[in-house]
Design an enzyme around this catalytic site. Structure first.
Site, mmCIF file in Angstrom:
data_model
loop_
_atom_site.group_PDB
_atom_site.id
_atom_site.type_symbol
_atom_site.label_atom_id
_atom_site.label_comp_id
_atom_site.label_asym_id
_atom_site.label_seq_id
_atom_site.Cartn_x
_atom_site.Cartn_y
_atom_site.Cartn_z
ATOM 1 N N HIS A 183 0.828 -1.146 -0.042
ATOM 2 C CA HIS A 183 0.090 0.069 0.107
ATOM 3 C C HIS A 183 0.797 1.285 -0.080
ATOM 4 O O HIS A 183 2.025 1.267 0.603
ATOM 5 C CB HIS A 183 -0.948 -0.180 1.328
ATOM 6 C CG HIS A 183 -2.119 -1.037 1.253
ATOM 7 N ND1 HIS A 183 -2.918 -0.892 0.176
ATOM 8 C CD2 HIS A 183 -2.389 -1.907 2.171
ATOM 9 C CE1 HIS A 183 -3.800 -1.883 0.200
ATOM 10 N NE2 HIS A 183 -3.816 -2.442 1.326
ATOM 11 N N CYS B 278 -0.048 1.953 -5.462
ATOM 12 C CA CYS B 278 -0.967 3.143 -5.800
ATOM 13 C C CYS B 278 -0.280 4.411 -5.692
ATOM 14 O O CYS B 278 0.366 4.597 -4.668
ATOM 15 C CB CYS B 278 -2.519 2.991 -5.109
ATOM 16 S SG CYS B 278 -3.004 1.511 -5.501
#
Length: 659
Positions: A282, A331
């Site tokens: 993440h 991301c």
């Protein structure tokens, strides 16, 4: 019915100095008394040794010869032992052999540094004494050369990629010893200018070393778990090792562990080094600043809970590296826009930096699920091109184009490349060390297989597979079953007192286990388990091996146990606050703090009534596949934080190279 002669102890080859006295041993069993006769062979002539009719043959070494022993029984049956070589070294430097030599390997010839023209043969040679005679294993840039297991390393046609730092390990049952590390340069030979002497010139770019840190965060405490980083980190580590990189690959790190890993990584960087930092997990981006999310980051997280990528790159530049490659498989959506940005100084215009983003700004990076495995879209195409011999930015452009043609992510994910690379540097460039190479980074994790013997006579091989730098796969295989026992079952028990050894739960162990099954599917094994989160282990780990069997004579069910200690791993030392100090790069991998096996207790045998309940832990008996089982300025982003940590590590004093 006559019982065949069975040799229970074969003689072993030795390598000794001239004048050294030793004994060759041979033992056999039969239903009658046995007679022994030793033979020797020298220069193709085999002859019987007069008077050599005992099980033991005392020899004072004079010249290199071959020996064998013939065993006869009273029925005139005969059998010969294996031929063994007694290698005698006529010229050994005075004082080289220890006064109380027990037979451990002693290096008597080291390889020498060479410059070799492309296409010409490369030969390196070493020699070692030992009782038994040592076996040999060559390494290049800290990586095993699978087919180079002799005293002489021979490459018929040298390539530029064969350049690097070479050394050889000589080992026997008493230990191991490493040769000196030597630098080998392979390049084109230039035509000499008028009035000059012949000299070799190596064209193109090169690195002084190649160092890589790979981090994959999958199993989050407060955020959705991921699947792809397990496979992506594993596959990238294999590819980078092929390119000569020293690789440390780590799974599931909290913020403190990520900070420590980065700090140790930065310490090893220096002038001329090619450095790669890869992160999968993440992450987010805010106003051009990229942040990696540790597994313990709260929900919602803020910059002070995360790791700043720009801060890492800034520190990498300060180490005067030749190439800094940052690969972010995460991301880049904006997150918490109200939070204050970290204060990062502009990068120096040194022209050595490359960013490879898995996706573009304010976009997500996707995973590709293929059956039981998952892989990031970015890694799917990166592994296709990363071994190409071309400028690293051109290689990444090929990756970008392939992603752009993938219909699964059209309009969703587009890779982005940013760089200031002014030279045509490629990941395939040779390594031409200017000093001692950082052989310890990514080394010291390898565990050799070991044969253990139970009191009943059963022989079991313990094998260790380092899947990641902080994940070990342990398996056991029964090698020899005595004739007086049957119905044998072998179990590896998880060390119950090691609570800091993580047995990952949820979806993660399934992916690691599937990966293990895929990698080691060709290996036969009776039981296995995995140890994860080794960076958390700050003491030795106890390992118990149970052998359950039925005695044919009494029909009783019996259990014998052996306990071994896995000494604290090198990766644990890297994360230790007590022993985290600047590594001594002058040392060879022989002194690295790899996990070692040593006996901790004698075996215990119990009958069926006294047999304790089986403790499976993280181990399992195959084929069962279940696992044995308001924002302030971010603290991490304070400009002096990483350098202060490095200084603190240096002040901690010498680290333990071998516990």
């Amino acid at each position: 019915m006559q019982k065949a002669i069975v040799i229970t102890e074969q003689p072993v080859s030795v390598s000794v100095p001239v004048g050294y006295s030793f004994t060759l041993r041979c033992r056999a069993e039969a239903c009658t008394s046995l007679q022994y006769q030793w033979f020797c062979q020298h220069q193709s002539v085999c002859c019987q040794i007069p008077g050599a009719t005992e099980q033991d043959l005392l020899i004072t070494a004079q010249q290199t010869q071959l020996y064998t022993c013939r065993i006869n029984d009273l029925y005139k049956n005969a059998i010969f032992s294996n031929w063994v070589k007694v290698e005698v070294h006529q010229c050994v430097a005075r004082g080289l052999l220890p006064q109380l030599w027990r037979g451990e390997p002693v290096i008597i010839l080291n390889p020498i540094e060479q410059k070799v023209e492309v296409g010409k043969p490369l030969q390196l040679q070493c020699a070692a004494m030992g009782v038994p005679a040592p076996s040999f294993q060559w390494y290049r840039n800290g990586n095993v050369l699978e087919h180079q297991k002799k005293k002489k390393l021979w490459i018929n046609h040298a390539k530029v990629s064969d350049s690097g730092t070479y050394l050889c390990c000589a080992s026997n049952s008493h230990g191991e010893h490493w040769t000196n590390a030597v630098d080998i340069h392979v390049g084109e030979q230039s035509q000499p200018a008028s009035g000059t002497c012949h000299s070799e010139k190596f064209f193109g770019e090169y690195s002084t070393d190649k160092i890589a840190l790979l981090v994959g965060n999958n199993h989050y405490q407060h955020h959705p778990n991921l699947m792809a980083p397990v496979t992506d980190v594993f596959e990238l580590s294999l590819l980078l090792k092929q390119l000569g990189f020293q690789v440390v690959s780590l799974l599931d790190l909290n913020k403190a562990e990520m900070t420590t890993a980065v700090s140790r990584f930065l310490q090893l960087l220096g002038k001329g080094v090619y450095a790669i930092f890869y992160y999968a997990g993440h992450g987010y981006e805010h106003s051009g600043r990229n942040y990696m999310v540790p597994i313990d980051a709260p929900q919602p997280y803020a910059p002070e809970n995360c790791i700043s990528v720009q801060r890492i790159l800034q520190k990498m530049q300060q180490r005067q590296t030749a190439l800094n490659l940052i690969l972010l498989d995460t991301c880049r959506k904006w997150y918490n826009p109200e939070c204050a940005l970290s204060q990062v100084q502009p990068l120096e215009p040194w022209g050595n930096t490359v960013y490879g983003y898995a996706t573009s700004e304010d976009a997500e990076a996707y995973e590709l699920q293929d059956g039981e495995f998952s892989s990031g879209i970015f890694m799917k195409y990166l592994k296709k091109h990363i071994l190409q011999e071309k400028k690293v930015t051109h290689m990444l452009e090929d990756v970008l184009e392939d992603i752009g043609r993938d219909p699964l992510v059209t309009g969703k994910q587009v890779m982005e490349i940013k760089h200031t690379l002014k030279e045509a540097r490629a990941l395939t460039d040779p390594i031409c060390p200017s000093g001692a190479a950082a052989l310890r980074w990514g080394r010291g994790h390898e565990l050799l297989s070991e044969i253990v013997m139970f009191p009943c006579g059963a022989r079991v091989e313990l094998r260790f597979r380092q899947v990641f730098s902080n994940v070990i796969y342990v398996c056991a295989k029964l090698q020899a079953q005595p004739s007086h026992i049957t119905d044998v079952r072998l179990l590896l028990c998880r060390p119950t007192e090691r609570q800091d050894v993580t047995i990952l739960k949820g979806s993660h162990p399934d992916h690691v286990e599937s990966l293990l099954a895929s990698v080691f599917k060709q290996e036969e094994q009776d039981c296995a388990f995995q140890l994860s989160g080794l960076q958390k282990t700050q003491t030795d780990v106890l390992l118990q091996l149970d052998l359950h069997y039925t005695q044919l004579s009494t029909k009783q069910r019996t259990c014998e146990s052996l306990q071994k200690v896995l000494q604290k791993s090198l990766v644990a030392q890297l994360f230790s606050h007590r022993s985290s100090a600047q590594p001594s790069y002058q040392q060879t991998p022989a002194s690295a703090g790899s996990l070692c096996l040593r006996d901790t207790s004698t075996s215990t045998v119990s009958g069926p009534k006294a047999q304790a309940p089986l403790r499976m832990g993280s181990g399992h008996s195959l084929p069962n596949s279940n696992p044995s089982n308001s924002c302030s300025e971010p603290e991490e982003n304070d400009e002096s934080n990483l350098s202060e940590l490095c200084s603190a590590l240096l002040r901690a004093g010498p680290g333990q190279d071998c516990p």
